[in-house]
Scaffold this motif. Structure first.
Motif, PDB file in Angstrom:
ATOM      1  N   ILE A 251      27.206  50.915  -3.116  1.00  0.00           N
ATOM      2  CA  ILE A 251      27.431  51.095  -4.551  1.00  0.00           C
ATOM      3  C   ILE A 251      27.964  52.502  -4.836  1.00  0.00           C
ATOM      4  N   ALA A 252      27.397  53.502  -4.171  1.00  0.00           N
ATOM      5  CA  ALA A 252      27.884  54.875  -4.342  1.00  0.00           C
ATOM      6  C   ALA A 252      29.336  54.997  -3.888  1.00  0.00           C
ATOM      7  N   GLU A 253      29.682  54.313  -2.815  1.00  0.00           N
ATOM      8  CA  GLU A 253      31.075  54.312  -2.351  1.00  0.00           C
ATOM      9  C   GLU A 253      31.994  53.770  -3.433  1.00  0.00           C
ATOM     10  N   ALA A 254      31.552  52.710  -4.109  1.00  0.00           N
ATOM     11  CA  ALA A 254      32.357  52.134  -5.188  1.00  0.00           C
ATOM     12  C   ALA A 254      32.552  53.132  -6.317  1.00  0.00           C
ATOM     13  N   MET A 255      31.477  53.836  -6.691  1.00  0.00           N
ATOM     14  CA  MET A 255      31.576  54.781  -7.799  1.00  0.00           C
ATOM     15  C   MET A 255      32.462  55.972  -7.443  1.00  0.00           C
ATOM     16  N   VAL A 256      32.403  56.431  -6.215  1.00  0.00           N
ATOM     17  CA  VAL A 256      33.289  57.523  -5.782  1.00  0.00           C
ATOM     18  C   VAL A 256      34.738  57.048  -5.782  1.00  0.00           C
ATOM     19  N   ALA A 257      34.977  55.823  -5.330  1.00  0.00           N
ATOM     20  CA  ALA A 257      36.337  55.282  -5.313  1.00  0.00           C
ATOM     21  C   ALA A 257      36.904  55.197  -6.729  1.00  0.00           C
ATOM     22  N   ILE A 258      36.090  54.731  -7.674  1.00  0.00           N
ATOM     23  CA  ILE A 258      36.543  54.633  -9.061  1.00  0.00           C
ATOM     24  C   ILE A 258      36.908  56.013  -9.606  1.00  0.00           C
ATOM     25  N   THR A 259      36.041  56.990  -9.344  1.00  0.00           N
ATOM     26  CA  THR A 259      36.270  58.340  -9.864  1.00  0.00           C
ATOM     27  C   THR A 259      37.515  58.975  -9.259  1.00  0.00           C
ATOM     28  N   LEU A 260      37.711  58.794  -7.959  1.00  0.00           N
ATOM     29  CA  LEU A 260      38.905  59.352  -7.314  1.00  0.00           C
ATOM     30  C   LEU A 260      40.166  58.649  -7.804  1.00  0.00           C
ATOM     31  N   ALA A 261      40.091  57.344  -8.037  1.00  0.00           N
ATOM     32  CA  ALA A 261      41.255  56.620  -8.556  1.00  0.00           C
ATOM     33  C   ALA A 261      41.617  57.124  -9.948  1.00  0.00           C
ATOM     34  N   GLU A 262      40.604  57.347 -10.783  1.00  0.00           N
ATOM     35  CA  GLU A 262      40.853  57.903 -12.113  1.00  0.00           C
ATOM     36  C   GLU A 262      41.536  59.270 -12.013  1.00  0.00           C
ATOM     37  N   ALA A 263      40.995  60.138 -11.153  1.00  0.00           N
ATOM     38  CA  ALA A 263      41.540  61.485 -11.020  1.00  0.00           C
ATOM     39  C   ALA A 263      42.951  61.468 -10.433  1.00  0.00           C
ATOM     40  N   LEU A 264      43.191  60.565  -9.501  1.00  0.00           N
ATOM     41  CA  LEU A 264      44.517  60.465  -8.890  1.00  0.00           C
ATOM     42  C   LEU A 264      45.561  60.058  -9.920  1.00  0.00           C
ATOM     43  N   LEU A 265      45.235  59.030 -10.720  1.00  0.00           N
ATOM     44  CA  LEU A 265      46.200  58.565 -11.712  1.00  0.00           C
ATOM     45  C   LEU A 265      46.434  59.608 -12.801  1.00  0.00           C
ATOM     46  N   GLU A 266      45.407  60.374 -13.147  1.00  0.00           N
ATOM     47  CA  GLU A 266      45.590  61.468 -14.103  1.00  0.00           C
ATOM     48  C   GLU A 266      46.531  62.526 -13.534  1.00  0.00           C
ATOM     49  N   LYS A 267      46.456  62.741 -12.239  1.00  0.00           N
ATOM     50  CA  LYS A 267      47.286  63.765 -11.580  1.00  0.00           C
ATOM     51  C   LYS A 267      48.741  63.331 -11.454  1.00  0.00           C
ATOM     52  N   VAL A 268      48.967  62.088 -10.988  1.00  0.00           N
ATOM     53  CA  VAL A 268      50.339  61.692 -10.635  1.00  0.00           C
ATOM     54  C   VAL A 268      50.944  60.677 -11.596  1.00  0.00           C
ATOM     55  N   GLY A 269      50.119  59.950 -12.370  1.00  0.00           N
ATOM     56  CA  GLY A 269      50.657  58.920 -13.246  1.00  0.00           C
ATOM     57  C   GLY A 269      51.272  57.775 -12.450  1.00  0.00           C
ATOM     58  N   GLY A 270      52.047  56.948 -13.134  1.00  0.00           N
ATOM     59  CA  GLY A 270      52.718  55.840 -12.472  1.00  0.00           C
ATOM     60  C   GLY A 270      52.098  54.503 -12.802  1.00  0.00           C
ATOM     61  N   ASP A 271      52.946  53.495 -12.956  1.00  0.00           N
ATOM     62  CA  ASP A 271      52.498  52.150 -13.316  1.00  0.00           C
ATOM     63  C   ASP A 271      52.462  51.185 -12.138  1.00  0.00           C
ATOM     64  N   SER A 272      52.915  51.649 -10.979  1.00  0.00           N
ATOM     65  CA  SER A 272      52.939  50.773  -9.804  1.00  0.00           C
ATOM     66  C   SER A 272      52.765  51.601  -8.542  1.00  0.00           C
ATOM     67  N   VAL A 273      52.415  50.919  -7.465  1.00  0.00           N
ATOM     68  CA  VAL A 273      52.283  51.594  -6.174  1.00  0.00           C
ATOM     69  C   VAL A 273      53.606  52.250  -5.790  1.00  0.00           C
ATOM     70  N   GLY A 274      54.714  51.582  -6.124  1.00  0.00           N
ATOM     71  CA  GLY A 274      56.030  52.135  -5.809  1.00  0.00           C
ATOM     72  C   GLY A 274      56.301  53.467  -6.482  1.00  0.00           C
ATOM     73  N   GLU A 275      55.737  53.671  -7.660  1.00  0.00           N
ATOM     74  CA  GLU A 275      55.889  54.955  -8.345  1.00  0.00           C
ATOM     75  C   GLU A 275      54.884  55.985  -7.843  1.00  0.00           C
TER      76      GLU A 275
END
Length: 410
Positions: free
Chosen positions: A366-390
């Motif tokens: 469960i902790a792994e899931a919460m860390v993954a969610i938080t890192l995904a949020e931070a990553l998208l805030e950093k780089v943006g993009g609507d698709s993996v290709g972007e």
């Protein structure tokens, strides 16, 4: 921006996980989610409920032919035990007579599940939740406060892990550091994501064989004593680029966000990033990660250690992200702790709702899931993009920028 939420009660018909803002082009299937949920059910010291309460999942939206669409993703996790609880947890009014019969098995003892729960458990949300919301029946609180809700978080975490891996090459692994008094020794080898199958095969998801045996003995002793155990879990995130999070505002600090995410897990009572608590007892000369030349970090640097757990100033620094969570013993103690009956005010023993002795191994997942969610949020805030290709080329660009010109914004 990722937005997500979960809904549902422990013994309701379903749990529902919803995530919006999730990029298109991530490859996921029902099996991706089933595999993550199966790992959540593992662990020595779990009760019989994990065997009969299976996770039947259905992706309702946002995925087509195994690829995310960029639209909101909704996933239903059905409760296979719902027929036994249909009257007790009915959304519509139920007559008193309907609550005085068994749940269809012919076992009169099942009538007990229909009765109001008025003996709150110490350590659980029962009493505080009853007082906050004005409930007379603790079931109105415990059904949502239950760790069963984390099944929906694990589904969202599995989606985010797929995004991190496919768009940014970030991979995660979780393991158990301590159960009761048995702990992995300092300096022991760390697992990598490639070690996940071996961890899943271990009774307590421990990477240190001798410690795992000691942990099993701790669980056996607690079970004999009609007691419960807590412990410490660790999540490690590999290949996180430099620059996620920020030092500029309190709510943008990556370490603070990771700590809040892990602390939000039911029964978590402590979080540290890296060797946070141990560092509190060290002198500064022994606590900080010296910067050396000749590596793949910012401007060609490397670290002599990673006691900071991959963050400095609220920003990822290119080292392995390490987040540890301390899980208290399960609140429902078989020997039944003292409480009161909220109707009569009389002294009583607490309700007993489950039979797990130790839930540390699933807490790691469960902790792994919460860390993954938080890192995904931070990553998208950093780089943006609507698709993996972007997203993928933007991540590569910030890695290159960090290696050649420091850790500034790309």
């Amino acid at each position: 921006m990722l937005n997500w939420m979960t809904a549902g009660e422990s013994h309701g018909p379903s749990l529902v996980a919803i995530i919006d803002g999730f990029p298109a082009g991530v490859e996921v299937t029902h099996e991706t989610l089933r595999s993550a949920l199966a790992r959540r059910r593992l662990g020595y010291g779990r009760g019989a409920r994990q065997k009969f309460e299976q996770d039947e999942i259905r992706i309702l939206s946002g995925v087509r032919h195994g690829v995310t669409l960029g639209s909101p993703i909704a996933v239903e996790i059905k409760n296979t035990e719902w027929p036994k609880w249909e009257k007790v947890m009915s959304a519509d009014p139920v007559s008193r007579e309907d609550l005085l019969i068994d749940a269809g098995t012919g076992d009169e003892r099942e009538i007990a599940r229909n009765k109001p729960l008025t003996r709150p458990r110490p350590g659980h949300a029962d009493l505080a939740g009853m007082a906050k919301y004005g409930h007379e029946d603790a079931r109105n609180v415990l059904e949502r406060a239950s760790a069963r809700e984390t099944a929906a978080r694990v589904v969202i975490g599995a989606l985010c892990e797929a995004l991190l891996a496919q768009a940014a090459g970030i991979t995660l692994v979780s393991h158990t550091l301590q159960v009761g008094g048995a702990r992995v020794p300092e300096g022991a080898a760390l697992p990598t994501p490639a070690d996940t199958p071996a961890l899943d095969d271990d009774p307590l998801r421990c990477f240190h064989a001798a410690s795992s045996k000691a942990m099993v003995a701790e669980v056996d002793a607690a079970k004999r004593d009609a007691d419960t155990l807590g412990g410490i879990v660790e999540v490690l995130a590999y290949d996180v680029p430099v620059g996620l999070g920020s030092h500029t505002q309190w709510n943008r600090k990556l370490d603070g966000r990771l700590a809040q995410a892990v602390m939000s897990i039911q029964a978590m009572k402590g979080v540290e990033i890296g060797e946070g608590f141990a560092n509190a007892g060290r002198r500064g000369s022994l606590a900080h990660d010296e910067i050396l030349s000749g590596g793949h970090g910012p401007v060609g640097t490397r670290r002599a250690s990673n006691r900071a757990g991959g963050t400095e100033g609220g920003i990822s620094n290119g080292e392995i992200i390490s987040v540890r969570g301390a899980l208290k013993p399960i609140s429902t103690v078989p020997r039944a702790l003292r409480t009161i009956d909220t109707v009569t005010g009389a002294e009583a023993t607490a309700n007993h709702q489950r039979s797990d002795v130790c839930a540390v191994a699933p807490a790691a997942v469960i902790a792994e899931a919460m860390v993954a969610i938080t890192l995904a949020e931070a990553l998208l805030e950093k780089v943006g993009g609507d698709s993996v290709g972007e997203i993928a080329p933007r991540v590569e660009a910030i890695r290159t920028c960090a290696e050649t010109s420091g850790a500034g914004e790309a």
